[in-house]
Design an enzyme around this catalytic site. Sequence first.
Site, PDB file in Angstrom:
ATOM      1  N   SER A 208      32.696  46.865  44.513  1.00 29.13           N
ATOM      2  CA  SER A 208      31.440  46.736  43.769  1.00 29.13           C
ATOM      3  C   SER A 208      30.257  47.111  44.666  1.00 29.13           C
ATOM      4  O   SER A 208      30.318  46.963  45.893  1.00 29.13           O
ATOM      5  CB  SER A 208      31.301  45.298  43.258  1.00 29.13           C
ATOM      6  OG  SER A 208      30.386  45.251  42.198  1.00 29.13           O
ATOM      7  N   GLY A 245      31.918  49.738  40.033  1.00 31.03           N
ATOM      8  CA  GLY A 245      31.436  49.963  41.388  1.00 31.03           C
ATOM      9  C   GLY A 245      30.100  50.678  41.489  1.00 31.03           C
ATOM     10  O   GLY A 245      29.519  50.738  42.577  1.00 31.03           O
ATOM     11  N   GLU A 280      34.532  51.385  34.045  1.00 32.45           N
ATOM     12  CA  GLU A 280      34.257  49.970  33.782  1.00 32.45           C
ATOM     13  C   GLU A 280      33.006  49.498  34.525  1.00 32.45           C
ATOM     14  O   GLU A 280      33.073  48.598  35.367  1.00 32.45           O
ATOM     15  CB  GLU A 280      35.463  49.126  34.213  1.00 32.45           C
ATOM     16  CG  GLU A 280      36.744  49.490  33.495  1.00 32.45           C
ATOM     17  CD  GLU A 280      37.937  48.668  33.968  1.00 32.45           C
ATOM     18  OE1 GLU A 280      37.876  48.064  35.061  1.00 32.45           O
ATOM     19  OE2 GLU A 280      38.931  48.624  33.232  1.00 32.45           O
ATOM     20  N   PRO A 281      31.851  50.106  34.236  1.00 32.19           N
ATOM     21  CA  PRO A 281      30.646  49.665  34.945  1.00 32.19           C
ATOM     22  C   PRO A 281      30.249  48.254  34.528  1.00 32.19           C
ATOM     23  O   PRO A 281      30.285  47.919  33.351  1.00 32.19           O
ATOM     24  CB  PRO A 281      29.576  50.675  34.499  1.00 32.19           C
ATOM     25  CG  PRO A 281      30.113  51.313  33.269  1.00 32.19           C
ATOM     26  CD  PRO A 281      31.595  51.146  33.256  1.00 32.19           C
ATOM     27  N   GLY A 282      29.889  47.437  35.505  1.00 31.07           N
ATOM     28  CA  GLY A 282      29.368  46.103  35.213  1.00 31.07           C
ATOM     29  C   GLY A 282      27.944  46.035  35.726  1.00 31.07           C
ATOM     30  O   GLY A 282      26.967  46.144  34.986  1.00 31.07           O
ATOM     31  N   ARG A 283      27.842  45.924  37.044  1.00 27.42           N
ATOM     32  CA  ARG A 283      26.545  45.810  37.716  1.00 27.42           C
ATOM     33  C   ARG A 283      25.554  46.886  37.269  1.00 27.42           C
ATOM     34  O   ARG A 283      24.372  46.609  37.033  1.00 27.42           O
ATOM     35  CB  ARG A 283      26.812  45.954  39.221  1.00 27.42           C
ATOM     36  CG  ARG A 283      25.643  45.721  40.115  1.00 27.42           C
ATOM     37  CD  ARG A 283      26.028  46.044  41.562  1.00 27.42           C
ATOM     38  NE  ARG A 283      27.148  45.296  42.064  1.00 27.42           N
ATOM     39  CZ  ARG A 283      27.068  44.035  42.529  1.00 27.42           C
ATOM     40  NH1 ARG A 283      25.917  43.418  42.564  1.00 27.42           N
ATOM     41  NH2 ARG A 283      28.147  43.407  42.976  1.00 27.42           N
ATOM     42  N   CYS A 347      24.622  19.231  47.864  1.00 27.47           N
ATOM     43  CA  CYS A 347      24.913  18.577  49.153  1.00 27.47           C
ATOM     44  C   CYS A 347      26.024  19.275  49.926  1.00 27.47           C
ATOM     45  O   CYS A 347      26.461  18.787  50.960  1.00 27.47           O
ATOM     46  CB  CYS A 347      25.289  17.121  48.909  1.00 27.47           C
ATOM     47  SG  CYS A 347      23.903  16.200  48.241  1.00 27.47           S
ATOM     48  N   ASP A 348      26.513  20.388  49.410  1.00 25.14           N
ATOM     49  CA  ASP A 348      27.637  21.070  50.055  1.00 25.14           C
ATOM     50  C   ASP A 348      27.150  21.999  51.158  1.00 25.14           C
ATOM     51  O   ASP A 348      26.209  22.773  50.962  1.00 25.14           O
ATOM     52  CB  ASP A 348      28.413  21.870  48.999  1.00 25.14           C
ATOM     53  CG  ASP A 348      29.825  22.147  49.460  1.00 25.14           C
ATOM     54  OD1 ASP A 348      29.968  22.707  50.567  1.00 25.14           O
ATOM     55  OD2 ASP A 348      30.758  21.800  48.733  1.00 25.14           O
ATOM     56  N   TYR A 377      26.095  39.379  38.064  1.00 28.69           N
ATOM     57  CA  TYR A 377      26.759  38.475  38.996  1.00 28.69           C
ATOM     58  C   TYR A 377      25.817  37.410  39.560  1.00 28.69           C
ATOM     59  O   TYR A 377      25.854  37.095  40.756  1.00 28.69           O
ATOM     60  CB  TYR A 377      27.423  39.263  40.137  1.00 28.69           C
ATOM     61  CG  TYR A 377      28.416  40.283  39.621  1.00 28.69           C
ATOM     62  CD1 TYR A 377      29.563  39.886  38.932  1.00 28.69           C
ATOM     63  CD2 TYR A 377      28.194  41.647  39.783  1.00 28.69           C
ATOM     64  CE1 TYR A 377      30.462  40.821  38.434  1.00 28.69           C
ATOM     65  CE2 TYR A 377      29.092  42.589  39.288  1.00 28.69           C
ATOM     66  CZ  TYR A 377      30.221  42.166  38.620  1.00 28.69           C
ATOM     67  OH  TYR A 377      31.110  43.093  38.132  1.00 28.69           O
TER      68      TYR A 377
HETATM   69  C1  PLP Z   1      38.732  45.295  37.030  1.00 30.39           C
HETATM   70  C2  PLP Z   1      37.259  45.409  37.206  1.00 30.39           C
HETATM   71  N1  PLP Z   1      36.589  46.356  36.541  1.00 30.39           N
HETATM   72  C3  PLP Z   1      35.257  46.497  36.637  1.00 30.39           C
HETATM   73  C4  PLP Z   1      34.507  45.650  37.439  1.00 30.39           C
HETATM   74  C5  PLP Z   1      33.028  45.836  37.492  1.00 30.39           C
HETATM   75  O1  PLP Z   1      32.597  46.266  38.726  1.00 30.39           O
HETATM   76  P1  PLP Z   1      31.065  46.621  38.967  1.00 30.39           P
HETATM   77  O2  PLP Z   1      30.262  45.497  38.461  1.00 30.39           O
HETATM   78  O3  PLP Z   1      30.973  46.799  40.420  1.00 30.39           O
HETATM   79  O4  PLP Z   1      30.785  47.895  38.222  1.00 30.39           O
HETATM   80  C6  PLP Z   1      35.164  44.662  38.201  1.00 30.39           C
HETATM   81  C7  PLP Z   1      34.407  43.799  39.080  1.00 30.39           C
HETATM   82  O5  PLP Z   1      34.888  42.913  39.741  1.00 30.39           O
HETATM   83  C8  PLP Z   1      36.569  44.531  38.066  1.00 30.39           C
HETATM   84  O6  PLP Z   1      37.249  43.590  38.731  1.00 30.39           O
END
Ligand code: PLP
Length: 396
Positions: A208, A245, A280-283, A347-348, A377
Amino acid sequence: MAVRPVAFRKQQPTPETEQSQLFDTHPEVRLDFSHVRDALKQGYSKPFLLIDTDIVRAKVRRFKAAMPRVHPHYAVKANPDLRVLKTLIEEGAGFEIASIAELDLLLKLKVPAAEVYYSNPVKSSDSIRYAVGKGVEWFALDSVEELRKLASVKADAKLYVRIEAPNVGSDWPLAGKFGMKAAEVDAIVAEAVALKADLAGVTFHVGSQCRNPENWRAGIQGAKRVFKKMRLAGLKPRLLNIGGGYPVRHVKPIPSIEKIAEVVNHALRDVPQSVLVMAEPGRYFVSDAGFFVCRVVGTATRSGKRWMYWDAGVFGGILETTEGLRYDVLTDRTGKLIPWNIAGPTCDAVDVCMRDEVFPEDMEEGDFIYIANAGAYTTAYASNFNGFPLPEVRVI
Ligand SMILES: Cc1ncc(COP(=O)(O)O)c(C=O)c1O
C-alpha cells in the site's frame, strides 16, 4: 492565534526526488480547508473525518481515464462508510472484500454479488459458504489448503491465485503474509487440474502507498508467467487482478496515477482481450477526500522530552504512522517548531503515533489537529478501546 493552519512538513527535497524521474509534478488534490472550518462551526465533541465525495468521484474518473482497460474494484477496507460506497457505486466501481461483513454492506446497497471479488486469500469455510450463498463468484487463494477448502464448498467457484510481487518503495508493505512464490504456483496449478477446479486468474499486491511503479510491471510479468503455466496445464486464465497500492500525496514524493498507468498500460499490451483486467484501489479513491480532525487533550514533559496527547491515537484511527507513514499535519499555532512525541488518549503504551515530530512549542490542551489526505485507513481502523468514542464520519 493564526487563522490559517500551518503545514510543518512541506515537501523536502530528498535523495529520492533527485534520483528518480518516476515522480512527476501532476497536481494532487486535497479537501478545501474552508470546509473543515465550516464543519467545526457545527461543534466538536469527538474526532471526526470530513469527507468530500466529489473528490472521491474525481479520483475514480482520473483512475479510469489513466487506465481504460483496468476496471476498478474498490477495496472496502480503506473506508467502508456507506456514503462513500454509494458514491463509488454511482461512479461505476466494483468492489473487493476481505470479510462477509463487508459483503453485507454492499448487498445492503444492492451491489450485484457478481461485482464483488473476495480477495482475502484465507477465509473460513463458513465465510465462503455465506458468500457463495449470496452469489459471489470469484475467490482469491494462495495455498493448496485454501484451494481444497474452496473446491469442497463450491466445486465450480472461479478462483484467482495471489502471487508474490515486489513491495519495494511501498510505505505500507504487504509482502510476506500473503502471496505465492513462483516455484510454489506449480503445486496449485497441479491441484486445480486434479480437482477440476476453475483456477482462472492471478492477482498480486505491490504494497500500500506504493511509490514505485516498477512493482506493477514485475507483478504483471509474474502473472503472465503463471498464465502460461495454467494454459499448459489445460486451465483457462481469464482474470488479471493488479491489486491496490496506488499512492496519494502526503509528505513524500509520489508518482502520479498517470505515471503508474504508463507502466501498467505498457505491460498489459500483450495480455489477450479475453482476459478481464481489474484493480483494487482503496487508498487512492478516498484519502485525498478527507481531513481527519482531532484535538489536544494534554501536554507533558518527560525526561526533557515534550509529549502531546491527542483525543485520537493509534486506537482512534491514527495507526499508519506506527509503520512510518507520514501525514501532512496542520495546526493553528505558529510558535517555534520543536520535536514532540505524539500519543493517543488511552492508557496503553503502544498508543504512541509519532516520535520526534516537529510541532509548534506553544501547543496546548484544546488545540485542533488537522490531518490532511486522511480519508483512508483512519476511521476504518478505529476501536472503542478504553471507552473512547469512535471518530465520526461527516460527509459534505
Ligand atoms: C487484497 C487487497 N486489495 C486491495 C487493497 C487496497 O490497497 P490500497 O488501499 O493500497 O489500494 C488491500 C489493502 O490492504 C488488500 O489487502
